[in-house]
Design a protein around this motif. Sequence first.
Motif, PDB file in Angstrom:
ATOM      1  N   VAL A   1      33.033  30.994  16.500  1.00 24.14           N
ATOM      2  CA  VAL A   1      33.052  30.143  17.684  1.00 24.14           C
ATOM      3  C   VAL A   1      31.969  29.074  17.590  1.00 24.14           C
ATOM      4  CG1 VAL A   1      32.634  30.102  20.172  1.00 24.14           C
ATOM      5  CG2 VAL A   1      34.104  31.875  19.175  1.00 24.14           C
ATOM      6  N   TYR A   2      30.777  29.477  17.151  1.00 20.70           N
ATOM      7  CA  TYR A   2      29.668  28.521  17.047  1.00 20.70           C
ATOM      8  C   TYR A   2      29.973  27.418  16.031  1.00 20.70           C
ATOM      9  CZ  TYR A   2      25.256  26.434  15.723  1.00 20.70           C
ATOM     10  OH  TYR A   2      24.275  25.534  15.420  1.00 20.70           O
TER      11      TYR A   2
ATOM     12  N   ILE B   1      23.172  17.452  19.108  1.00 16.28           N
ATOM     13  CA  ILE B   1      24.364  16.680  18.747  1.00 16.28           C
ATOM     14  C   ILE B   1      25.037  16.123  19.998  1.00 16.28           C
ATOM     15  CG2 ILE B   1      26.666  16.837  17.736  1.00 16.28           C
ATOM     16  CD1 ILE B   1      25.498  19.002  15.849  1.00 16.28           C
ATOM     17  N   VAL B   2      25.171  16.968  21.022  1.00 20.18           N
ATOM     18  CA  VAL B   2      25.793  16.515  22.276  1.00 20.18           C
ATOM     19  C   VAL B   2      24.979  15.363  22.885  1.00 20.18           C
ATOM     20  CG1 VAL B   2      26.414  17.212  24.620  1.00 20.18           C
ATOM     21  CG2 VAL B   2      26.857  18.752  22.699  1.00 20.18           C
ATOM     22  N   MET B   3      23.656  15.453  22.813  1.00 20.08           N
ATOM     23  CA  MET B   3      22.810  14.383  23.344  1.00 20.08           C
ATOM     24  C   MET B   3      23.007  13.087  22.555  1.00 20.08           C
ATOM     25  SD  MET B   3      20.568  13.419  25.575  1.00 20.08           S
ATOM     26  CE  MET B   3      19.826  14.921  26.269  1.00 20.08           C
ATOM     27  N   VAL B   4      23.028  13.204  21.227  1.00 24.12           N
ATOM     28  CA  VAL B   4      23.229  12.015  20.399  1.00 24.12           C
ATOM     29  C   VAL B   4      24.597  11.398  20.657  1.00 24.12           C
ATOM     30  CG1 VAL B   4      23.465  11.214  18.010  1.00 24.12           C
ATOM     31  CG2 VAL B   4      21.616  12.759  18.630  1.00 24.12           C
ATOM     32  N   ARG B   5      25.589  12.235  20.983  1.00 29.90           N
ATOM     33  CA  ARG B   5      26.925  11.729  21.301  1.00 29.90           C
ATOM     34  C   ARG B   5      27.023  11.258  22.751  1.00 29.90           C
ATOM     35  NH1 ARG B   5      31.151  13.281  17.982  1.00 29.90           N
ATOM     36  NH2 ARG B   5      32.261  11.692  19.199  1.00 29.90           N
ATOM     37  N   ARG B   6      25.894  11.045  23.395  1.00 31.02           N
ATOM     38  CA  ARG B   6      25.805  10.398  24.710  1.00 31.02           C
ATOM     39  C   ARG B   6      26.445  11.215  25.833  1.00 31.02           C
ATOM     40  NH1 ARG B   6      24.902   6.784  21.067  1.00 31.02           N
ATOM     41  NH2 ARG B   6      23.684   4.912  21.533  1.00 31.02           N
ATOM     42  N   ARG B   7      26.121  12.516  25.830  1.00 29.21           N
ATOM     43  CA  ARG B   7      26.477  13.390  26.951  1.00 29.21           C
ATOM     44  C   ARG B   7      25.212  14.111  27.405  1.00 29.21           C
ATOM     45  NH1 ARG B   7      31.318  12.518  29.599  1.00 29.21           N
ATOM     46  NH2 ARG B   7      32.993  12.150  28.088  1.00 29.21           N
TER      47      ARG B   7
ATOM     48  N   SER C   1      29.434   7.318  18.895  1.00 23.73           N
ATOM     49  CA  SER C   1      30.413   7.199  19.957  1.00 23.73           C
ATOM     50  C   SER C   1      30.220   8.303  20.988  1.00 23.73           C
ATOM     51  CB  SER C   1      31.820   7.264  19.361  1.00 23.73           C
ATOM     52  OG  SER C   1      32.005   8.495  18.689  1.00 23.73           O
ATOM     53  N   ARG C   2      30.704   8.045  22.198  1.00 21.48           N
ATOM     54  CA  ARG C   2      30.567   9.005  23.291  1.00 21.48           C
ATOM     55  C   ARG C   2      31.473  10.204  23.028  1.00 21.48           C
ATOM     56  NH1 ARG C   2      28.611   8.852  28.466  1.00 21.48           N
ATOM     57  NH2 ARG C   2      29.707  10.050  30.055  1.00 21.48           N
ATOM     58  N   LEU C   3      30.907  11.389  23.189  1.00 18.69           N
ATOM     59  CA  LEU C   3      31.654  12.624  22.944  1.00 18.69           C
ATOM     60  C   LEU C   3      32.762  12.774  23.991  1.00 18.69           C
ATOM     61  CD1 LEU C   3      31.633  15.208  21.155  1.00 18.69           C
ATOM     62  CD2 LEU C   3      30.266  16.277  22.955  1.00 18.69           C
ATOM     63  N   PRO C   4      33.992  13.065  23.565  1.00 18.48           N
ATOM     64  CA  PRO C   4      35.063  13.293  24.552  1.00 18.48           C
ATOM     65  C   PRO C   4      34.709  14.430  25.498  1.00 18.48           C
ATOM     66  CG  PRO C   4      35.979  12.993  22.353  1.00 18.48           C
ATOM     67  CD  PRO C   4      34.491  13.087  22.187  1.00 18.48           C
ATOM     68  N   LEU C   5      35.235  14.354  26.704  1.00 18.36           N
ATOM     69  CA  LEU C   5      34.903  15.330  27.739  1.00 18.36           C
ATOM     70  C   LEU C   5      35.295  16.740  27.330  1.00 18.36           C
ATOM     71  CD1 LEU C   5      33.868  15.913  30.575  1.00 18.36           C
ATOM     72  CD2 LEU C   5      36.173  15.392  31.446  1.00 18.36           C
ATOM     73  N   GLY C   6      36.460  16.902  26.698  1.00 18.26           N
ATOM     74  CA  GLY C   6      36.892  18.231  26.283  1.00 18.26           C
ATOM     75  C   GLY C   6      35.929  18.860  25.294  1.00 18.26           C
ATOM     76  N   ALA C   7      35.423  18.057  24.341  1.00 22.92           N
ATOM     77  CA  ALA C   7      34.468  18.581  23.363  1.00 22.92           C
ATOM     78  C   ALA C   7      33.144  18.931  24.027  1.00 22.92           C
ATOM     79  CB  ALA C   7      34.260  17.552  22.249  1.00 22.92           C
TER      80      ALA C   7
ATOM     81  N   VAL D   1      33.416  20.582  15.864  1.00 21.52           N
ATOM     82  CA  VAL D   1      34.231  19.750  16.758  1.00 21.52           C
ATOM     83  C   VAL D   1      33.372  18.659  17.391  1.00 21.52           C
ATOM     84  CG1 VAL D   1      35.421  19.740  18.983  1.00 21.52           C
ATOM     85  CG2 VAL D   1      36.047  21.401  17.241  1.00 21.52           C
ATOM     86  N   CYS D   2      32.190  19.026  17.865  1.00 20.19           N
ATOM     87  CA  CYS D   2      31.303  18.030  18.476  1.00 20.19           C
ATOM     88  C   CYS D   2      30.829  16.996  17.460  1.00 20.19           C
ATOM     89  CB  CYS D   2      30.097  18.724  19.114  1.00 20.19           C
ATOM     90  SG  CYS D   2      30.506  19.711  20.566  1.00 20.19           S
ATOM     91  N   LEU D   3      30.749  17.387  16.202  1.00 20.13           N
ATOM     92  CA  LEU D   3      30.326  16.447  15.171  1.00 20.13           C
ATOM     93  C   LEU D   3      31.437  15.481  14.770  1.00 20.13           C
ATOM     94  CD1 LEU D   3      28.179  18.590  12.689  1.00 20.13           C
ATOM     95  CD2 LEU D   3      27.436  16.539  13.911  1.00 20.13           C
ATOM     96  N   LEU D   4      32.648  15.981  14.647  1.00 17.13           N
ATOM     97  CA  LEU D   4      33.707  15.224  13.987  1.00 17.13           C
ATOM     98  C   LEU D   4      34.705  14.574  14.932  1.00 17.13           C
ATOM     99  CD1 LEU D   4      34.436  17.760  11.092  1.00 17.13           C
ATOM    100  CD2 LEU D   4      32.935  15.760  11.045  1.00 17.13           C
TER     101      LEU D   4
END
Length: 354
Positions: A42-43, A122-128, A74-80, A49-52
């Motif tokens: 899962v991890y 990663i989530v922070m870098v993807r602007r979430r 780019s901004r991380l999609p909401l689902g990810a 997924v959050c990376l790619l």
Amino acid sequence: MLSVRNVLIGLAVAFTAYLGVRGLLGLGSVESPLIIIATLAVYVAGTWVCLLVQRPGEARSARVEQPVHATPASRLPLGAAIAALFVAAVVPTGIALGVGESVRAEPFATWYIGGIGALMTIVMVRRRPWFAWAGMVLLTAACSAWIGLLLALALGLVGSLMWVTAAQLLVYAIDRAVSDTERLAELQQAASAWQASQAGRQRERRVQVQRALALAGPVLTRVVRSGGHLDEEGRASARLAEGRLRDELRGPRLLDDDVRAALEAARRRGATVTMLDEGGLDDLDADALRVIRAELADTIRGSTSRRLYIRTAPHDSVAVTVVGREEATGTLSDDDSVDLWREIPRPNAAAPER
């Protein structure tokens, strides 16, 4: 294609894979190995997924090579982003339950502290940012529940918090740099446009000066040679040269060979001509100016007025107004002395002739 973005993604994938492998080191001394393996899966899946994952539009535009400063993460999609929160909530609990109570503080059982910290970075870098800090709250709560807050801080929770904080500051700095770069590019374009306009105006002034010298030079030479004593023919030539010079300086966009010839003919018959260009013709192309000039030349040739006023001004329908007066004195408000009033319309606009 090898790029900075792909290299960074590759390093992040390798690092998260390393953190996952650390969780397998003590697999032989845990109570539920299957839970550990499932939690690791899962991890790894959630992190990659959050990376790619990208939005569809961003995935298409990523194929086009762009400058680095123009392509921040780019901004991380909401689902990810929601999936990342799910990973932050499930993984600590799954690892704690799988390893058993006796070894929960061992390094192979606490790797998730750094792992979830890396995921939230990663989530922070993807602007979430809100999702990233929510994930850190879930991690802190899980660590406090399973191994205690103080022990979690000693085992790496402080470092994870610092990673996320540093990522937020870095993203802010990058966004400011991108904004400043775009602003600098806009200023540079404006400066280049201003320089080009100034260069064009300088060339136009040089042309006007050269034309003025060509018109006034011979007359000035005769004046100097005669010591200022001119006969009637010389005075007439001087007046014509002065009029041509004023026309070139005050209304160059109205002039062509036909208009110049008509103006000189009007002055030779004794008319006084005043030309003034106050704008309104700058947006017209060469064909429209050719039509206007032809009509202006016909109007001047057909006039018998002693004084002619030719004026342009910004107007929706009228390009040039020609006013002719019978007498050389008087006020323009005296309608009885006006014997010519011609409004030359702009292209595709009609103006009545009075």
